[in-house]
Scaffold this motif. Sequence first.
Motif, PDB file in Angstrom:
ATOM      1  N   GLN A  76       0.823  -1.206   0.000  1.00 23.26           N
ATOM      2  CA  GLN A  76       0.000   0.000   0.000  1.00 23.26           C
ATOM      3  C   GLN A  76       0.861   1.263   0.000  1.00 23.26           C
ATOM      4  OE1 GLN A  76      -3.252   0.408  -0.412  1.00 23.26           O
ATOM      5  NE2 GLN A  76      -3.524  -1.796  -0.647  1.00 23.26           N
ATOM      6  N   GLN A  77       1.971   1.260   0.742  1.00 24.54           N
ATOM      7  CA  GLN A  77       2.884   2.404   0.734  1.00 24.54           C
ATOM      8  C   GLN A  77       3.503   2.595  -0.645  1.00 24.54           C
ATOM      9  OE1 GLN A  77       5.719   1.556   3.794  1.00 24.54           O
ATOM     10  NE2 GLN A  77       4.364   2.221   5.470  1.00 24.54           N
ATOM     11  N   HIS A  78       3.914   1.511  -1.267  1.00 28.95           N
ATOM     12  CA  HIS A  78       4.489   1.578  -2.609  1.00 28.95           C
ATOM     13  C   HIS A  78       3.469   2.119  -3.609  1.00 28.95           C
ATOM     14  CE1 HIS A  78       6.804   0.437  -6.125  1.00 28.95           C
ATOM     15  NE2 HIS A  78       5.783  -0.263  -6.562  1.00 28.95           N
ATOM     16  N   ARG A  79       2.264   1.632  -3.514  1.00 25.01           N
ATOM     17  CA  ARG A  79       1.206   2.076  -4.417  1.00 25.01           C
ATOM     18  C   ARG A  79       0.892   3.565  -4.205  1.00 25.01           C
ATOM     19  NH1 ARG A  79      -4.817  -0.273  -4.390  1.00 25.01           N
ATOM     20  NH2 ARG A  79      -5.528   0.803  -6.236  1.00 25.01           N
ATOM     21  N   ALA A  80       0.886   4.021  -2.957  1.00 24.16           N
ATOM     22  CA  ALA A  80       0.616   5.429  -2.666  1.00 24.16           C
ATOM     23  C   ALA A  80       1.724   6.324  -3.209  1.00 24.16           C
ATOM     24  CB  ALA A  80       0.459   5.631  -1.165  1.00 24.16           C
ATOM     25  N   ILE A 102       3.675   5.709  -5.813  1.00 27.59           N
ATOM     26  CA  ILE A 102       3.540   5.747  -7.273  1.00 27.59           C
ATOM     27  C   ILE A 102       2.398   6.678  -7.667  1.00 27.59           C
ATOM     28  CG2 ILE A 102       2.854   4.381  -9.288  1.00 27.59           C
ATOM     29  CD1 ILE A 102       4.489   2.094  -8.172  1.00 27.59           C
ATOM     30  N   LEU A 103       1.300   6.625  -6.935  1.00 32.18           N
ATOM     31  CA  LEU A 103       0.161   7.497  -7.224  1.00 32.18           C
ATOM     32  C   LEU A 103       0.544   8.969  -7.024  1.00 32.18           C
ATOM     33  CD1 LEU A 103      -2.809   7.626  -8.003  1.00 32.18           C
ATOM     34  CD2 LEU A 103      -3.368   7.465  -5.572  1.00 32.18           C
ATOM     35  N   GLU A 104       1.313   9.274  -5.980  1.00 31.67           N
ATOM     36  CA  GLU A 104       1.767  10.642  -5.743  1.00 31.67           C
ATOM     37  C   GLU A 104       2.639  11.139  -6.890  1.00 31.67           C
ATOM     38  OE1 GLU A 104       3.687  12.204  -2.103  1.00 31.67           O
ATOM     39  OE2 GLU A 104       2.383  10.722  -1.110  1.00 31.67           O
ATOM     40  N   GLU A 105       3.552  10.289  -7.361  1.00 27.51           N
ATOM     41  CA  GLU A 105       4.410  10.665  -8.481  1.00 27.51           C
ATOM     42  C   GLU A 105       3.590  10.934  -9.736  1.00 27.51           C
ATOM     43  OE1 GLU A 105       7.341   7.643  -9.047  1.00 27.51           O
ATOM     44  OE2 GLU A 105       8.219   7.937  -7.064  1.00 27.51           O
ATOM     45  N   GLN A 106       2.588  10.121  -9.986  1.00 27.44           N
ATOM     46  CA  GLN A 106       1.751  10.318 -11.163  1.00 27.44           C
ATOM     47  C   GLN A 106       0.952  11.621 -11.049  1.00 27.44           C
ATOM     48  OE1 GLN A 106      -0.521   6.690 -11.310  1.00 27.44           O
ATOM     49  NE2 GLN A 106       1.033   5.616 -12.526  1.00 27.44           N
ATOM     50  N   ILE A 107       0.473  11.921  -9.859  1.00 26.78           N
ATOM     51  CA  ILE A 107      -0.277  13.160  -9.669  1.00 26.78           C
ATOM     52  C   ILE A 107       0.619  14.375  -9.903  1.00 26.78           C
ATOM     53  CG2 ILE A 107      -1.423  14.589  -7.912  1.00 26.78           C
ATOM     54  CD1 ILE A 107      -2.603  11.974  -6.794  1.00 26.78           C
ATOM     55  N   LYS A 108       1.858  14.336  -9.366  1.00 23.74           N
ATOM     56  CA  LYS A 108       2.801  15.441  -9.578  1.00 23.74           C
ATOM     57  C   LYS A 108       3.096  15.631 -11.063  1.00 23.74           C
ATOM     58  CE  LYS A 108       5.054  15.245  -5.110  1.00 23.74           C
ATOM     59  NZ  LYS A 108       6.281  14.924  -4.366  1.00 23.74           N
ATOM     60  N   LEU A 109       3.267  14.524 -11.782  1.00 21.00           N
ATOM     61  CA  LEU A 109       3.536  14.605 -13.213  1.00 21.00           C
ATOM     62  C   LEU A 109       2.348  15.209 -13.953  1.00 21.00           C
ATOM     63  CD1 LEU A 109       5.402  13.913 -15.624  1.00 21.00           C
ATOM     64  CD2 LEU A 109       4.243  11.704 -15.722  1.00 21.00           C
ATOM     65  N   LEU A 110       1.150  14.817 -13.605  1.00 17.70           N
ATOM     66  CA  LEU A 110      -0.037  15.367 -14.269  1.00 17.70           C
ATOM     67  C   LEU A 110      -0.215  16.850 -13.955  1.00 17.70           C
ATOM     68  CD1 LEU A 110      -2.630  12.481 -13.835  1.00 17.70           C
ATOM     69  CD2 LEU A 110      -1.611  13.282 -15.957  1.00 17.70           C
ATOM     70  N   GLU A 111       0.072  17.260 -12.706  1.00 22.61           N
ATOM     71  CA  GLU A 111      -0.025  18.681 -12.362  1.00 22.61           C
ATOM     72  C   GLU A 111       0.997  19.499 -13.144  1.00 22.61           C
ATOM     73  OE1 GLU A 111       0.436  18.732  -8.136  1.00 22.61           O
ATOM     74  OE2 GLU A 111      -1.711  18.357  -7.780  1.00 22.61           O
ATOM     75  N   LYS A 112       2.205  18.931 -13.296  1.00 19.80           N
ATOM     76  CA  LYS A 112       3.240  19.610 -14.056  1.00 19.80           C
ATOM     77  C   LYS A 112       2.823  19.771 -15.513  1.00 19.80           C
ATOM     78  CE  LYS A 112       8.228  19.201 -14.657  1.00 19.80           C
ATOM     79  NZ  LYS A 112       9.378  18.322 -14.442  1.00 19.80           N
TER      80      LYS A 112
END
Length: 104
Positions: free
Chosen positions: A80-84, A86-96
Amino acid sequence: MHSLVLGLTAASVVAIAPAAFSQSNDSLAMVPATTSAPAVSPKLLSAAQMERIADILLGLFYFVLPVGLGLGIFLHDRYQQHRASILEEQIKLLEKLWEQSPQA
């Protein structure tokens, strides 16, 4: 003769016409069903052996169940920590990408 043989078992055919089978071909002669090997009965375990096996299985059950449950919970938390992350990284990339896109 084939239509007559269809309704009969092998033992009754041998009993009815033993000469016909022995004269036709010696390699194809039918063997009576009474020559089968005697059935071998399996040896049962003694009460002491059964109790020892039950003790071993209970010991394994009492050891494996808590260890497996703890390991399962630990691995699930790590996943669950690993998945969270990865999700944070994807969100940062989409915001960028959102900030870089031209807005009409």
